[in-house]
Design a protein around this motif. Structure first.
Motif, mmCIF file in Angstrom:
data_model
loop_
_atom_site.group_PDB
_atom_site.id
_atom_site.type_symbol
_atom_site.label_atom_id
_atom_site.label_comp_id
_atom_site.label_asym_id
_atom_site.label_seq_id
_atom_site.Cartn_x
_atom_site.Cartn_y
_atom_site.Cartn_z
ATOM 1 N N ILE A 7 3.408 -7.676 -5.145
ATOM 2 C CA ILE A 7 2.778 -6.393 -4.798
ATOM 3 C C ILE A 7 1.637 -6.122 -5.782
ATOM 4 O O ILE A 7 0.528 -5.761 -5.399
ATOM 5 C CB ILE A 7 3.822 -5.247 -4.826
ATOM 6 C CG1 ILE A 7 4.769 -5.368 -3.627
ATOM 7 C CG2 ILE A 7 3.132 -3.879 -4.819
ATOM 8 C CD1 ILE A 7 5.867 -4.320 -3.572
ATOM 9 N N ALA A 8 1.920 -6.322 -7.075
ATOM 10 C CA ALA A 8 0.882 -6.093 -8.097
ATOM 11 C C ALA A 8 -0.305 -7.025 -7.863
ATOM 12 O O ALA A 8 -1.467 -6.624 -8.001
ATOM 13 C CB ALA A 8 1.466 -6.296 -9.487
ATOM 14 N N TYR A 60 2.225 0.255 -10.168
ATOM 15 C CA TYR A 60 1.830 1.668 -10.239
ATOM 16 C C TYR A 60 2.238 2.435 -8.986
ATOM 17 O O TYR A 60 1.701 3.507 -8.708
ATOM 18 C CB TYR A 60 0.323 1.849 -10.497
ATOM 19 C CG TYR A 60 -0.252 0.973 -11.589
ATOM 20 C CD1 TYR A 60 0.535 0.565 -12.665
ATOM 21 C CD2 TYR A 60 -1.577 0.559 -11.557
ATOM 22 C CE1 TYR A 60 0.017 -0.236 -13.675
ATOM 23 C CE2 TYR A 60 -2.115 -0.232 -12.564
ATOM 24 C CZ TYR A 60 -1.303 -0.639 -13.611
ATOM 25 O OH TYR A 60 -1.822 -1.424 -14.605
ATOM 26 N N ILE A 61 3.163 1.888 -8.221
ATOM 27 C CA ILE A 61 3.686 2.634 -7.070
ATOM 28 C C ILE A 61 4.810 3.527 -7.578
ATOM 29 O O ILE A 61 5.670 3.072 -8.350
ATOM 30 C CB ILE A 61 4.232 1.673 -5.988
ATOM 31 C CG1 ILE A 61 3.098 0.839 -5.411
ATOM 32 C CG2 ILE A 61 4.965 2.447 -4.887
ATOM 33 C CD1 ILE A 61 3.555 -0.219 -4.406
ATOM 34 N N HIS A 62 4.791 4.776 -7.152
ATOM 35 C CA HIS A 62 5.884 5.655 -7.556
ATOM 36 C C HIS A 62 7.182 5.141 -6.932
ATOM 37 O O HIS A 62 7.253 4.834 -5.743
ATOM 38 C CB HIS A 62 5.634 7.096 -7.082
ATOM 39 C CG HIS A 62 6.867 7.921 -7.214
ATOM 40 N ND1 HIS A 62 7.590 8.341 -6.134
ATOM 41 C CD2 HIS A 62 7.538 8.346 -8.309
ATOM 42 C CE1 HIS A 62 8.645 9.009 -6.565
ATOM 43 N NE2 HIS A 62 8.629 9.028 -7.872
ATOM 44 N N SER A 63 8.197 5.062 -7.768
ATOM 45 C CA SER A 63 9.438 4.505 -7.252
ATOM 46 C C SER A 63 10.622 5.133 -7.962
ATOM 47 O O SER A 63 10.534 5.468 -9.142
ATOM 48 C CB SER A 63 9.387 2.995 -7.488
ATOM 49 O OG SER A 63 10.669 2.506 -7.673
ATOM 50 N N GLU A 64 11.708 5.293 -7.230
ATOM 51 C CA GLU A 64 12.908 5.865 -7.841
ATOM 52 C C GLU A 64 14.127 5.074 -7.420
ATOM 53 O O GLU A 64 14.201 4.599 -6.292
ATOM 54 C CB GLU A 64 13.103 7.310 -7.373
ATOM 55 C CG GLU A 64 12.100 8.263 -7.978
ATOM 56 C CD GLU A 64 12.464 9.708 -7.724
ATOM 57 O OE1 GLU A 64 13.627 10.081 -7.986
ATOM 58 O OE2 GLU A 64 11.595 10.433 -7.239
ATOM 59 N N THR A 122 8.942 5.336 5.265
ATOM 60 C CA THR A 122 9.207 5.206 3.823
ATOM 61 C C THR A 122 10.005 3.914 3.596
ATOM 62 O O THR A 122 10.957 3.644 4.336
ATOM 63 C CB THR A 122 10.055 6.393 3.316
ATOM 64 O OG1 THR A 122 9.427 7.599 3.714
ATOM 65 C CG2 THR A 122 10.237 6.367 1.812
ATOM 66 N N THR A 123 9.619 3.161 2.564
ATOM 67 C CA THR A 123 10.373 1.926 2.291
ATOM 68 C C THR A 123 11.552 2.218 1.365
ATOM 69 O O THR A 123 11.396 2.858 0.317
ATOM 70 C CB THR A 123 9.456 0.870 1.631
ATOM 71 O OG1 THR A 123 8.463 0.512 2.584
ATOM 72 C CG2 THR A 123 10.235 -0.381 1.238
ATOM 73 N N GLN A 127 0.810 -1.228 0.000
ATOM 74 C CA GLN A 127 0.000 0.000 0.000
ATOM 75 C C GLN A 127 0.843 1.278 0.000
ATOM 76 O O GLN A 127 0.301 2.379 0.063
ATOM 77 C CB GLN A 127 -0.932 -0.004 1.205
ATOM 78 C CG GLN A 127 -2.111 -0.932 0.957
ATOM 79 C CD GLN A 127 -2.896 -1.202 2.198
ATOM 80 O OE1 GLN A 127 -2.324 -1.376 3.278
ATOM 81 N NE2 GLN A 127 -4.206 -1.238 2.069
ATOM 82 N N GLU A 128 2.157 1.097 -0.089
ATOM 83 C CA GLU A 128 3.037 2.272 -0.080
ATOM 84 C C GLU A 128 2.751 3.177 -1.284
ATOM 85 O O GLU A 128 2.294 2.720 -2.330
ATOM 86 C CB GLU A 128 4.500 1.840 -0.183
ATOM 87 C CG GLU A 128 4.955 0.926 0.914
ATOM 88 C CD GLU A 128 5.121 1.635 2.231
ATOM 89 O OE1 GLU A 128 5.992 2.514 2.311
ATOM 90 O OE2 GLU A 128 4.368 1.320 3.177
#
Ligand code: G6P
Length: 603
Positions: free
Chosen positions: A582-583, A489-493, A512-513, A461-462
């Motif tokens: 996760i998806a 669709y989780i924002h990730s960098e 924050t993970t 759910q992050e």
């Protein structure tokens, strides 16, 4: 992106066409349609939405033996029934499906409108059947009309034409993939091999601007001057089940579990422990290598991330400066490229428009070009001087997994191969041994995925997830982060761990993970310090590492110890699986994530 299927033969064409479209669903689309010849008329069935809408149409089950079908991914005109293919000309004599983009459709449309033609859709495609009709009225010959029409088109296309006037399907292509599958008293056409793999292993590949008339018993090929030409058949050894889910819930999961085999087959015949590496297709000499002063690796998406790992291996083993660039940038940047430049193009599909354009550009400037691709006969193999095939087997899920690991091992093998040529001797036995051991190591990681599933449940759910590492660990971070954003669709960098303090650390807050990747002992302490810094700011850290670490403040995923050059192949496995679960937790269709396409055949 759009998909095409065509059939001519003694079977009922609609069921073969619909099955073919279903096999292409993975490519991403928003509408679908088919056109059949029935009693000397073209019947068209099309719908916005999924292929099953077409399948559910009872009228479609007519006794037709010639047909064309299409899944559309909107470019010109919104997704709608009107804009879906096939498109007919005003007289209803010519039916067309088209992949690609007709760049000069505006002027062609105006020209045809001035001649009285009316248009029902907003697509670029609708000019094609009308232009064919226009020339047919002049020439009274379908082949000539088809050739005259396609030779006026600018941009890219794979086109299929049916008409009650002909016993066959006309086919043409320019910079867009198309294969013709040979059957017995029946023939198949598709934009992608998996759509027709069930029926044949024998394929013809059209070159740009060639056309073909595909009949049920005969296929005739022509050059752009309409002179008959011969073509060789290529046999594709992919087995039909390779394109099925084989009991797995999704293609992506199946493909992750296929990674040990993919790596093994990519290495097979090339690497043997006590021998020099062998790439039978490459004919690069020591003299040539000595003149090469830089290497470009050009690719898109995951293939580009594989390229980053390749750069490390090439620079470390050959001492030649290696630059990695995304193809969409490379093709518009100014580069100093000449015959002393080696350019390597990596593409799973071998059909990515930007990568092919970049390859043509480098080749025209005199560079030595090598294509690394998974698809035999794909466009990239026909443009490059040399081809290295990865043997991952068909990859269907949009998010690339097994293609990535096979691209990485192909690039590392290539780096060893170059080193052995430069040094004129067999070497790096230990690295070769470790490469050969990789399939077993991946197998072990896949043995028990409970921990990865658990992590997925905790973090699905992050809103933002960060991946950090240094050197090859940063390359792993990039690919891990891409997998996550593509399908969850989780924002990730992904960030080089040392860059954290120059901006992104401002985004770290309570809970924050952050994924840390540490596979290189030499710089491990540095990344540990960066992880401590995010922990002090409240982050939850999940560490993927092959070092012995005990740290109660981190959730640790242990991976096997390998040479740092090979670490991406093992470290990516847990990251792919975590992204996958996760998806799944979020109920997303992992194989067909929104807005994405498996093979991006337009710019
Ligand atoms: C698309 C796909 C990615 C892939 C990239 C390059 O973006 O969704 O999975 O990595 O294209 O594709 P290629 O076939 O050239 O490797």
């Amino acid at each position: 992106m759009c998909g095409i299927v065509g059939y001519i033969g003694n079977k009922n064409s609609s069921s073969i066409l619909i099955k073919g479209l279903e096999a292409l669903e993975y490519r991403g689309y928003d509408s679908a349609g088919i056109a059949l010849i029935d009693n000397d008329k073209i019947k068209v069935y099309k719908e916005k939405g999924r292929v099953k809408e077409i399948r559910n149409n009872n009228d479609i089950d007519i006794d037709s033996h010639i047909g064309i079908a299409h899944t559309r991914w909107a470019t010109h005109g919104m997704p709608s029934k009107e804009n879906a293919h096939p498109h007919l000309d005003n007289s209803g004599l010519f039916g067309v499906v088209h992949n690609g983009i007709i760049e000069n459709y505006g002027e062609l449309k105006e020209f045809l409108q001035n001649k009285g033609y009316e248009f029902k859709s907003e697509t670029d495609t609708e000019v094609i059947p009308n232009l064919i009709h226009y020339y047919y009225n002049i020439k009274k010959d379908v082949k000539e009309a088809f050739n005259m029409a396609v030779s006026e088109l600018k941009g890219s296309y794979a086109i299929l034409l049916i008409s009650p006037l002909i016993k066959g399907i006309y086919v043409a292509k320019l910079s867009s993939p198309l294969v013709i599958g040979k059957g017995c008293k029946e023939n198949f056409i598709a934009s992608d091999i998996p759509a027709i793999l069930e029926y044949t292993k024998e394929f013809y590949f059209l070159e740009d601007r060639e056309i073909a008339l595909v009949g049920d018993d005969k296929i005739t090929f022509y050059n752009s001057k309409l002179e008959e030409i011969n073509k060789d058949i290529k046999v594709i050894e992919w087995d039909k089940t390779a394109a099925d889910k084989n009991g797995y819930d999704d293609y992506m999961l199946k493909e992750i579990y296929d990674e040990p085999r993919a790596v093994k087959e990519t290495l097979a015949g090339r690497i043997r422990k006590d021998e020099k590496i062998n790439f039978p297709n490459l004919n690069i000499t020591k003299e040539q290598l000595n003149t090469i002063n830089k290497i470009y690796i050009v690719a898109c998406g995951t293939a580009m991330h594989a390229g980053l790992v390749g750069k490390k291996a090439l620079e470390e083993l050959t001492n030649i400066l290696t630059i990695v660039e995304v193809a969409s940038e490379f093709r518009y940047n100014k580069h100093i490229i000449d015959h002393n430049t080696l350019c390597i193009f990596v593409s799973q599909s071998g059909e990515t428009a930007d990568t092919i354009a970049a390859l043509k550009l480098a080749r025209d400037k005199g560079a030595i070009t090598i294509a690394i691709t998974n698809v035999i006969g794909s466009s990239i193999t026909r443009e490059a001087l040399y081809t290295i095939l990865t043997h991952a087997g068909p990859e269907i899920a949009v998010a690339s997994t097994k293609a990535y690991v096979s691209q990485v091992v192909a690039l590392i093998s290539l780096a060893i191969y170059f080193k052995e040529i430069i040094d004129d001797k067999k070497e790096l036995d230990n690295l070769k041994e470790q490469l050969l051991e990789l399939p077993n190591l991946i197998d072990k990681l896949l043995d028990d995925t409970t921990k990865y599933q658990q992590i997925a449940k905790e973090i699905y759910q992050e809103k933002d997830i960060f991946y950090i590492g240094r050197g090859n660990d940063y390359n792993i971070a990039l690919e891990g982060s891409l997998k996550l954003k593509e399908i969850s669709y989780i924002h990730s960098e992904a960030y080089p761990a040392g860059e954290l303090k120059h901006g992104p650390i401002a985004l770290i807050e309570e809970n924050t993970t952050v994924f840390g990747i540490i596979t290189n002992e030499d710089i491990a302490e540095k990344t540990f310090s960066n992880l401590q810094e995010v922990i002090s700011r409240g982050a939850k850290v999940i560490l993927v590492s092959n070092l012995e670490v005990t740290n109660k403040k981190m959730n640790i995923i242990n991976i096997p110890q390998v040479d740092n050059l090979l670490a991406p192949v093992v470290a990516i496995i847990p990251l792919q699986i975590i992204a996958y679960y996760i998806a799944k937790e979020k109920g997303i269709d992992v194989d067909k994530p929104r807005n994405l396409a498996k093979s991006v055949t337009v710019e």
